[in-house]
Each structure stands twice: as C-alpha cells, then as structure tokens.
Design an enzyme around this catalytic site. Structure first.
Site, short mmCIF file in Angstrom:
data_model
loop_
_atom_site.label_atom_id
_atom_site.label_comp_id
_atom_site.label_asym_id
_atom_site.label_seq_id
_atom_site.Cartn_x
_atom_site.Cartn_y
_atom_site.Cartn_z
N GLY A 107 0.83 -1.22 0.00
CA GLY A 107 0.00 0.00 0.00
C GLY A 107 0.85 1.26 0.00
CG LEU A 160 1.64 3.71 -5.14
CD1 LEU A 160 0.97 3.42 -6.48
CD2 LEU A 160 2.91 4.53 -5.35
CD GLN A 184 -3.20 10.96 4.85
OE1 GLN A 184 -3.96 10.11 5.32
NE2 GLN A 184 -3.16 12.20 5.30
CG ASP A 188 -0.61 0.75 -3.89
OD1 ASP A 188 -0.48 1.51 -2.89
OD2 ASP A 188 -1.72 0.43 -4.35
CB ILE A 189 -3.51 -3.05 -5.69
CG1 ILE A 189 -4.26 -4.12 -6.49
CG2 ILE A 189 -4.33 -1.77 -5.58
CD1 ILE A 189 -5.55 -4.61 -5.83
NE ARG A 190 -3.55 3.54 -5.61
CZ ARG A 190 -3.09 4.75 -5.36
NH1 ARG A 190 -2.79 5.58 -6.33
NH2 ARG A 190 -2.92 5.15 -4.11
CE1 TYR A 198 -9.27 1.57 8.62
CE2 TYR A 198 -9.97 2.89 10.49
CZ TYR A 198 -8.99 2.52 9.58
OH TYR A 198 -7.74 3.08 9.63
CE LYS A 212 -6.74 -0.60 10.14
NZ LYS A 212 -5.38 -0.85 9.66
P1 NAD Z 1 -4.54 4.95 1.87
O1 NAD Z 1 -5.96 4.63 1.59
O2 NAD Z 1 -4.07 6.32 1.62
O3 NAD Z 1 -3.59 3.94 1.09
C1 NAD Z 1 -3.85 2.56 1.04
C2 NAD Z 1 -3.13 2.00 -0.17
O4 NAD Z 1 -3.44 0.61 -0.23
C3 NAD Z 1 -3.58 2.62 -1.49
O5 NAD Z 1 -2.46 3.13 -2.20
C4 NAD Z 1 -4.25 1.48 -2.25
O6 NAD Z 1 -4.02 1.51 -3.65
C5 NAD Z 1 -3.60 0.27 -1.60
N1 NAD Z 1 -4.40 -0.95 -1.72
C6 NAD Z 1 -5.74 -1.09 -1.62
N2 NAD Z 1 -6.08 -2.37 -1.82
C7 NAD Z 1 -4.93 -3.06 -2.00
C8 NAD Z 1 -4.62 -4.42 -2.24
N3 NAD Z 1 -5.59 -5.37 -2.33
N4 NAD Z 1 -3.33 -4.76 -2.38
C9 NAD Z 1 -2.35 -3.84 -2.30
N5 NAD Z 1 -2.57 -2.54 -2.10
C10 NAD Z 1 -3.86 -2.15 -1.94
O7 NAD Z 1 -4.27 4.53 3.39
P2 NAD Z 1 -3.24 5.19 4.43
O8 NAD Z 1 -3.89 6.38 5.02
O9 NAD Z 1 -1.90 5.32 3.83
O10 NAD Z 1 -3.27 4.07 5.57
C11 NAD Z 1 -2.31 3.04 5.66
C12 NAD Z 1 -2.59 2.24 6.92
O11 NAD Z 1 -2.58 3.11 8.04
C13 NAD Z 1 -3.97 1.55 6.93
O12 NAD Z 1 -3.85 0.32 7.60
C14 NAD Z 1 -4.82 2.49 7.76
O13 NAD Z 1 -5.86 1.81 8.39
C15 NAD Z 1 -3.79 2.99 8.76
N6 NAD Z 1 -4.19 4.26 9.34
C16 NAD Z 1 -4.20 5.41 8.58
C17 NAD Z 1 -4.61 6.61 9.17
C18 NAD Z 1 -4.63 7.88 8.39
O14 NAD Z 1 -5.14 8.89 8.91
N7 NAD Z 1 -4.10 7.94 7.18
C19 NAD Z 1 -4.99 6.63 10.52
C20 NAD Z 1 -5.02 5.43 11.23
C21 NAD Z 1 -4.58 4.26 10.65
C1 AKB Z 2 -9.93 7.12 9.03
O1 AKB Z 2 -10.52 8.20 9.30
O2 AKB Z 2 -10.49 6.10 8.60
C2 AKB Z 2 -8.45 7.07 9.31
C3 AKB Z 2 -8.22 6.57 10.69
C4 AKB Z 2 -8.24 7.49 11.84
O3 AKB Z 2 -8.05 5.40 10.88
N1 AKB Z 2 -7.88 8.36 9.08
#
Ligand code: NAD
Ligand code: AKB
Length: 320
Positions: free
Chosen positions: A8, A10, A12, A34-36, A141, A145
């Site tokens: 994953g 690519l 955030q 990543d998947i894309r 979600y 988690k």
């Molecule tokens: P995101 O949605 O920005 O990125 C997720 C990435 O996963 C994407 O680039 C997508 O293309 C890729 N993806 C989706 N399906 C896939 C698959 N089958 N195989 C491979 N790649 C795949 O998410 P993020 O914000 O970068 O979050 C990353 C992790 O951090 C997650 O586990 C999320 O739950 C956790 N998290 C994020 C936040 C936040 O605020 N960003 C907060 C708490 C927890």
């Molecule tokens: C979401 O809002 O889903 C994420 C998180 C806090 O896990 N940013």
C-alpha cells in the site's frame, strides 16, 4: 541495516514513509508495492512492484527475490470506504493482513501494520482513553483494526514474530491526499482554505478527534521499529496522538494566517456517526514510556507548516 517491503506504498502514509525510509536505509533496501501503478513518483527513486496483498504467493516471491527482513503492511481500506464496501474491506484488511503476517512468520520478518483510533467504539472511555480498555468498535473498519491488533499479538506470543504497531489518529499531510477516512476533513480544510477561503465540514462542530502531522507519524514508525524489544510491553498497538481537535479548532488556527477564512458545516451522517463512536483524546503514556514517543507538531506549528507547504504546492499566495 533493514531491507523492507512496504504494501500500500502509494497511499497517504506509504508515499511519504517510502521516501523517508529510502533516505534512512538506502533506496535499494526499500521495495515499494501497491495494487496500482504510480501516477507520478512521489515515493523517491527506488524499486516499485505491483502487489495485491490478497495474493500471498506473490508477496512471498518478492520477499524471497529481494531477501527482505521487514514488512510494513499499509494496504487497507479506510473507515468511510470500508463502511460503504464491508465485504471488500474484510477481504483486503483481514485476508491481506493474514497473508502478510504469515509471510512474516515463514520468513522471520519484523512486522508493522498500523491500527487506528477506529479500533475503539462507543463503550470506550472517551477522554484520555487508556492504552488497555474496552474495545467494541461498531464499524467494519474498526472490526478489522481490533482483529489486526489481536492477530499481531497472537503471532508474537505463539510464533515469536516481532510484530509492532501503533493506533494512529487522523493523519494530516500535504503530499498525498487521504484515502477515504472519517478524519479526511482535517486535510480537506487546508486545501479549501487556500483555494476558496471557505470550507463546509462533513464533521459537526464540537466533534473532537485525535490528530497528528505526518512527519510525526513517520518518525513514530521508525522509532518503534528501532526500539529495544525488551522495553515493549504493549506491542499491538500503542495509543499515539499529538492533538485532540474539532473542526472549529483547526479553522481558528487557519484564521490566524487567513482571517477571512470561513468554516461552515454540511454534516455527513455516516462519517459523523463513525466519528462519534471514536475517542475524543487518547492517553499516550505507554508509547512515551516504552519507546520515547514524542511528537514535535502541535496544532499551531502544524497549521503554519501545512499552509506554507500547500501554498507552494497549489501555487496560492497567502502571506505567512
Ligand atoms: P490509503 O488509503 O491512503 O492507502 C492505502 C493503499 O493501499 C492505497 O495506495 C491502495 O491503492 C492500496 N491498496 C488497496 N487495496 C490493496 C490491495 N488489495 N493490495 C495492495 N494494495 C492495496 O491509506 P493510508 O492512510 O496510507 O493508511 C495506511 C494504513 O494506516 C492503513 O492500515 C490504515 O488503516 C492505517 N491508518 C491510517 C490513518 C490515516 O489517517 N491515514 C490513521 C489510522 C490508521
Ligand atoms: C480514518 O478516518 O479512517 C483514518 C483513521 C483514523 O483510521 N484516518
């Protein structure tokens, strides 16, 4: 020196984490997947491979090909998207995680998969939420988690896999847009403030949630992965946060630099109800005591930096 696979990459977090890990460990030692396909390279130069985390065999082949020792598993669906597509969320978040932690077990990898404030639910104490407390999430979600936290603990206790994790709050960043979460308003507000000088928040006034600036999130991942294992008693997963804010708090911080900025509300009932099921503020003392968690950005410092960085990115001209 670590040799790391990121899934994953690519997203955030992944886009900024990959670039930073390449600076720390060398670009050949960090394999982004990543998947894309990447639209443009914002992860720094280095190896990129397509990987769907629901395919364990492909993940295994990459670990063998590149002789990796660390797996940072970021691929997941975030809260709002998971609520709209619960079966897909289960497949990616749970089956993907099971594949990843299994690959970590078979190949002896250190393993990191972030949890979230979404792992808590309406019965959890709202303020100064303790590290160990009731967790009965009411979203798909959140279910994935808390299951991820338990599965990671299981793999540590049963098989000795070096699993480590944090419960991230909402992450605020200027590089890559968030991927469909409940806390996304806290990023959108900065873009709209600069573009339109007004923002209609989908989260209601007075709704506090924990947040953190991306540089602190990236530091926390690296610090936890490098921490002395003998000090880690709460491995999966540590409460971390840098601020507890409602939309009007962020608006006030922006108005210090953009006095004409106006906040309005167009509340989305789905994301509002998710937000109301999450804590207002976390107690982060276990992370502080066990591995020295110490975020550098509070709301004011983050706001100034976000506006400065976005001003440049969006080619707007707000005086800061
Ligand atoms: P995101 O949605 O920005 O990125 C997720 C990435 O996963 C994407 O680039 C997508 O293309 C890729 N993806 C989706 N399906 C896939 C698959 N089958 N195989 C491979 N790649 C795949 O998410 P993020 O914000 O970068 O979050 C990353 C992790 O951090 C997650 O586990 C999320 O739950 C956790 N998290 C994020 C936040 C936040 O605020 N960003 C907060 C708490 C927890
Ligand atoms: C979401 O809002 O889903 C994420 C998180 C806090 O896990 N940013």
């Amino acid at each position: 020196m670590k040799k790391i696979l990121i899934t994953g990459a690519l997203g955030q977090i992944g886009s900024e984490l990959t670039a930073r890990l390449r600076e720390v460990y060398g670009s050949q030692n960090v394999i982004a997947t990543d998947i894309r396909q990447p639209e443009f390279s914002n992860t720094g130069t280095g190896i990129f491979e397509i990987l769907d985390v629901t395919n364990q065999q492909d993940m295994e082949m990459l670990v063998e090909e590149y002789q990796l020792d660390t797996l940072i598993h970021l691929a997941a669906l975030l809260s709002a998207v998971a609520e709209a597509k619960p079966q897909l969320a289960w497949d990616v978040n749970m089956n993907g995680l099971m594949n990843a932690v299994e690959v970590a077990r078979v190949h002896g990898l250190q393993f990191f998969c972030p949890s979230s404030i979404g792992a808590f639910g309406p019965q959890t104490p709202k303020d100064h939420t303790p590290q160990v407390t009731i967790q009965r999430p009411t979203t798909m979600y959140g279910i994935t988690k808390i299951s991820g936290e338990l599965l990671s603990d299981y793999y540590f206790h049963k098989f000795g896999v070096d699993t480590r994790s944090v419960r991230f709050p909402g992450l605020i960043s200027y590089d890559t847009l968030p991927g469909g979460g409940t806390t996304d308003y806290a990023v959108d507000i900065f873009y709209e403030a600069l573009h339109k000088k007004t923002y209609a928040s989908f989260i209601a006034a007075g709704t506090k949630m924990d947040m953190m600036y991306m540089p602190d999130a990236i530091d926390a991942i690296i610090q936890l992965l490098e921490a002395d294992a003998s000090r880690l008693h709460h491995r999966n997963a540590y409460n971390i946060s840098a601020m507890s804010v409602a939309p009007e708090d962020i608006a006030r911080a922006i108005q210090k630099y953009l006095p004409e900025f106006e906040l309005t509300y167009a509340v989305d009932p789905v994301r509002q109800s998710i937000a109301e099921s999450w804590p207002n503020s976390l107690d982060v003392s276990c992370a502080v005591n066990e591995w020295g968690f110490s975020p550098k950005y509070d709301l004011d410092r983050m706001t100034k930096d976000m506006l400065k960085k976005l001003n440049k990115k969006l080619e707007t001209s707000v005086a800061l």
